[in-house]
Write an enzyme that holds these catalytic residues in place. Structure first.
Site, PDB file in Angstrom:
ATOM      1  N   GLY A  92     -10.850   8.262   6.465  1.00  0.00           N
ATOM      2  CA  GLY A  92     -11.945   9.161   6.805  1.00  0.00           C
ATOM      3  C   GLY A  92     -13.231   8.494   7.218  1.00  0.00           C
ATOM      4  O   GLY A  92     -14.167   9.169   7.651  1.00  0.00           O
ATOM      5  N   LYS A 151       0.885  -1.162   0.000  1.00  0.00           N
ATOM      6  CA  LYS A 151       0.000   0.000   0.000  1.00  0.00           C
ATOM      7  C   LYS A 151       0.923   1.213   0.000  1.00  0.00           C
ATOM      8  O   LYS A 151       1.629   1.476   0.975  1.00  0.00           O
ATOM      9  CB  LYS A 151      -0.906   0.028   1.228  1.00  0.00           C
ATOM     10  CG  LYS A 151      -1.852   1.235   1.211  1.00  0.00           C
ATOM     11  CD  LYS A 151      -2.551   1.457   2.529  1.00  0.00           C
ATOM     12  CE  LYS A 151      -3.318   2.776   2.478  1.00  0.00           C
ATOM     13  NZ  LYS A 151      -3.825   3.194   3.792  1.00  0.00           N
ATOM     14  N   ASN A 207      -8.918   2.046   9.433  1.00  0.00           N
ATOM     15  CA  ASN A 207      -8.167   1.713  10.638  1.00  0.00           C
ATOM     16  C   ASN A 207      -8.748   2.442  11.841  1.00  0.00           C
ATOM     17  O   ASN A 207      -9.341   1.840  12.735  1.00  0.00           O
ATOM     18  CB  ASN A 207      -6.692   2.034  10.450  1.00  0.00           C
ATOM     19  CG  ASN A 207      -5.808   1.568  11.612  1.00  0.00           C
ATOM     20  OD1 ASN A 207      -4.605   1.705  11.560  1.00  0.00           O
ATOM     21  ND2 ASN A 207      -6.368   0.999  12.666  1.00  0.00           N
ATOM     22  N   THR A 208      -8.622   3.778  11.850  1.00  0.00           N
ATOM     23  CA  THR A 208      -9.033   4.549  13.019  1.00  0.00           C
ATOM     24  C   THR A 208     -10.516   4.390  13.334  1.00  0.00           C
ATOM     25  O   THR A 208     -10.902   4.370  14.506  1.00  0.00           O
ATOM     26  CB  THR A 208      -8.708   6.041  12.810  1.00  0.00           C
ATOM     27  OG1 THR A 208      -7.331   6.176  12.451  1.00  0.00           O
ATOM     28  CG2 THR A 208      -8.973   6.845  14.080  1.00  0.00           C
TER      29      THR A 208
END
Length: 261
Positions: free
Chosen positions: A191, A103, A212-213
């Site tokens: 996002g 990535k 992820n977040t």
């Protein structure tokens, strides 16, 4: 779910049953990371080579918790601010025997973490020539997306919003234009804040979502991982089913012909 049986996502010859790709940062420990990935039903997980240990076997290693035979490991070049840094990081992961997948991230600004698109395209061209399967994190610019496809990237990964912001898809129109511009898979990356964001991306016809977040930062990461799994499924099924057209006025749900007056 039966509709998912043959609905594979293929990126650069790699076939995935799940269209949800998850990251491995920001969890409290590797065990929580493992549990979240399992709850998400993901086949592919991305790892920041410069931040999470997957190379040194003499220290606690994420690969002790995540079986590379079960999951496709996707090293990423997070934290790289030049094409040279990104290329070196990708080579390091491959030299360690991890994978030929990468990535690709080339960051242009520390505050927004928006990509340096010129550096991104430069690095992509180098890595593709070296035999890497490149999955580039980019902005939502259709022109850049096309240039990345032309450079040989296996997909394009436009941001929905700044990394870790949780703002959801800020510019759905550009994402839709990108879908019509490139033939490689379009993976919404960055996002996503909650399950509805993931569902919207899939309802638009995107091929997958990377996050992820949105999971790791939730109050209950394991529950959120499961929610994201179902959201991606639901959004994909809704897209394939075909939504009704939007209309400015009401339409009766029941037939009006033959009504008794």
């Amino acid at each position: 779910m039966t509709f998912m049986k043959d609905d594979f996502l293929t990126i650069g010859g790699v076939q995935l049953k799940s269209r949800l790709i998850v990251g491995t940062g920001k969890y409290k420990d590797f065990e929580q990371t493992r549990m979240a990935i399992e709850a998400a039903g993901a086949d592919m997980v991305t790892v920041a080579v410069r931040r999470v240990n997957i190379i040194d076997r003499d220290k606690e290693n994420l690969l002790d918790y995540i079986d590379p035979k079960k999951y496709k490991i996707l090293p990423n070049t997070a934290g790289c601010y030049t094409a040279d840094e990104a290329v070196r990081t990708a080579r390091l992961a491959r030299a360690a025997g991890i994978t030929h997948l990468v990535k690709l991230e080339v960051i242009g600004d520390a505050k927004t973490l928006f990509p340096d698109t010129a550096g991104l395209i430069e690095a992509a061209k180098i890595l593709v020539k070296e035999g890497f399967v490149v999955l580039p994190y980019t902005n939502d610019d259709p022109i850049v997306a096309k240039k990345l496809e032309d450079a040989g990237c296996a997909c394009v990964m436009p941001l929905a919003a700044p990394i870790g912001s949780g703002l959801g898809i800020r510019n759905p129109y550009n994402i839709q234009i990108i879908r019509g511009t490139v033939k490689v898979p379009v993976i919404v990356d960055a996002g996503v804040g909650t399950a509805s964001d993931a569902a919207i991306a899939m309802e638009m016809g995107c091929d997958g979502v990377l996050m992820n977040t949105g999971i790791a930062g939730a109050k209950d990461p394991i529950a959120m991982a499961e929610a994201m799994k179902y959201a991606v499924w639901a959004g994909r099924l809704a897209y394939k089913a075909g939504r009704i057209p939007k209309k400015p006025y009401a339409t009766a749900s029941s037939p009006v012909e033959g009504m008794i007056e």
